[in-house]
Design an enzyme around this catalytic site. Structure first.
Site, PDB file in Angstrom:
ATOM      1  CE  LYS A  81      -3.883   1.893   2.701  1.00 45.90           C
ATOM      2  NZ  LYS A  81      -4.768   1.617   3.863  1.00 45.90           N
ATOM      3  CB  SER A 156      -7.652   3.916   2.989  1.00 45.63           C
ATOM      4  OG  SER A 156      -6.929   3.160   3.940  1.00 45.63           O
ATOM      5  CB  SER A 180      -8.365   1.066   5.676  1.00 42.26           C
ATOM      6  OG  SER A 180      -8.855   2.367   5.870  1.00 42.26           O
TER       7      SER A 180
END
Length: 478
Positions: A81, A156, A180
């Site tokens: 990420k 996210s 997330s």
């Protein structure tokens, strides 16, 4: 596995690499080719690290040729990420302020995945500084679920979810402050596990204690439960630089093959406080029936949080705002001016949620801690009777970009977070996963399974049992 290793799980790739059926170089080339061909569809990757990935693959092949010990993820491609550091690769954090920043060291879990033999092939998209339940930023734009390119991948860790569902990589860890990992896992039809708080270390500096406000977790996102257990085994355990880190005491891989006849599951589709779309409720009802047929004892209950969803969300925002304001302070310390001259370079959603947020008073934080304590106590009481709590992950299916729901089943909700059922477990630190449960009109639905503290093995066991009863690995877009 055939020629194309992108159709295989992480565990399958690792087995074939160890057995000499496929070289790490070929595996990495397969995945880089697929990323080149398909990433434009979903916008899952921000950065593709072709040169360093190929160099790592050649080194992995040399280790095999010379008979060196191989890690459990040897040769497995992984995406990271883009709010987490990988040495020598850009970490933009989804912000124009940092679009040219190159990390000089690996974050803790990345170092552990590399030590296990995984090969980083790139960075996945996230909203600015990881703040948001959908994935969009001013660096590369929005990320779509592969099931409908007009709809959100969630956030996210949306880039991770989309990359997995489109078979760009078999392993893409996420981070989770309010859902997330689980939100994009549900939106993209993949498996996402938020482990017990502290199980996967987070080496945060300059504030080593920041991750408790609210509980910040890192965990695996994968296409199979076995892959998540394999990754968690590599990532988990104490770290000298994380004051919140805890030991890994379970055999997570063994849990995947465990029968679940001894598990007691409390089923609360809406957690007693959230509205659900009827079709989502029907889908998770069917999934929970499958867990019962697999041997678990299921009873429908109300967690009895003692607070409604608005009070829970207010407590979450009070604590999350402290963490987000600290991000602004760190940017200012690094020479940026997010509250002033650099404000116009930030995404509108980040400005609204973070820059313009009113910092909570001490009294408000104290009240939030009381809410958090009651949530914790309510869950602990349930975990005296049950091993797991099952619910929906999201109240709705993935929606078109920029069209977050304002009503769910006739009930007004906040478009930012009113459609997610994930925050309670960030406020308490319990492990929770989103498991693919089925589809509504071709769009994926996730079942949230939460366990007692350090009950990660139970979560994995039940998730794997559902996967055996209702396999999903062949349901991804071609």
């Amino acid at each position: 596995m055939g020629r194309d290793s992108t159709q295989c799980s992480a565990a399958g790739v690792a087995r074939r690499v160890r057995d000499g059926e496929r070289s790490p170089v070929d595996v990495v080339d397969d995945h880089l080719e697929r990323i080149r061909e398909r990433n434009e569809r979903t916008n899952a990757f921000v950065t593709v690290a072709e040169e360093s990935a190929r160099e790592a693959a050649r080194e992995a092949e040399r280790a095999i040729d010379e008979g060196e010990p191989l890690g459990p993820l040897h040769g497995v491609p992984v995406a990271v990420k883009d709010i987490d550091d990988v040495a020598g690769i850009e970490t933009t954090s989804g912000s124009l302020l940092l679009e040219d920043r190159v990390a000089d060291a690996d974050t803790a879990y990345v170092a552990r995945l590399k030590a296990a033999g995984a090969i980083v092939v790139g960075k996945t998209n996230a909203p600015e500084f990881g703040v948001g339940t959908t994935t969009d930023n001013r660096v590369v734009g929005p990320t779509s679920t592969p099931f409908d390119l007009e709809r959100t991948a969630g956030g996210s860790s949306g880039g991770a979810g989309a990359a997995l569902a489109d078979r760009l990589v078999p392993l893409a860890p996420g981070s989770d402050t309010g859902g997330s990992i689980r939100i994009p896992a549900s939106a993209c039809g993949v498996y996402g596990l938020k482990p017990t708080y502290g199980l996967v270390p987070n080496v945060d500096r300059p504030n080593a204690f920041a991750s408790h406000t609210p509980f910040y977790h890192v965990g695996p996102m994968t296409r199979t439960v076995e892959d998540a257990a394999l990754a968690l085994s590599a990532m988990a355990g104490t770290h000298r630089d994380d004051p919140h880190s805890v030991p890994a005491t379970d055999d997570y891989l063994a849990a995947v093959g465990r029968p679940i006849d001894d598990l007691r599951i409390a089923y609360s589709p809406d957690l007693g406080v959230y509205p659900l779309e009827p079709a989502v409720r029907e889908t998770i009802d069917d999934a929970v029936d499958s867990l019962e047929r697999a041997g678990a004892t299921v009873e429908e209950v109300d967690p009895e949080f003692g607070h409604d969803r608005e009070e829970i969300l207010e407590a979450f925002y009070a604590m999350a705002t402290v963490r987000w304001q600290a991000t602004l302070d760190e940017l200012e310390a690094a020479g940026y001016d997010p509250r002033g001259e650099d404000r116009d370079r930030l995404h509108d959603a980040f400005v609204e949620t973070v820059v313009d947020a009113t910092p909570p008073t001490v009294r408000k934080l104290t009240r939030a801690d009381v809410v958090r304590s009651r949530l914790f106590d309510g869950l602990q009481d349930r975990f005296e009777e049950f091993d797991l709590i099952a619910s929906a992950t999201l109240a709705t299916t993935p929606f078109p970009h920029g069209e977050a729901p304002t009503t769910i089943d006739g009930v007004d909700v906040s478009p930012r977070r009113g459609w997610v059922l994930t925050q309670p477990y960030n406020l308490t630190g319990h492990p929770a996963a989103s498991v693919p449960a089925g589809f509504v009109d071709g769009l994926p639905v996730g079942l949230q399974l939460a366990g007692a503290r350090f009950g990660d093995a139970d979560v994995l066991a039940a998730s794997a049992a559902l996967e055996r009863r209702r396999p999903w690995r062949d349901r991804y877009p071609a």
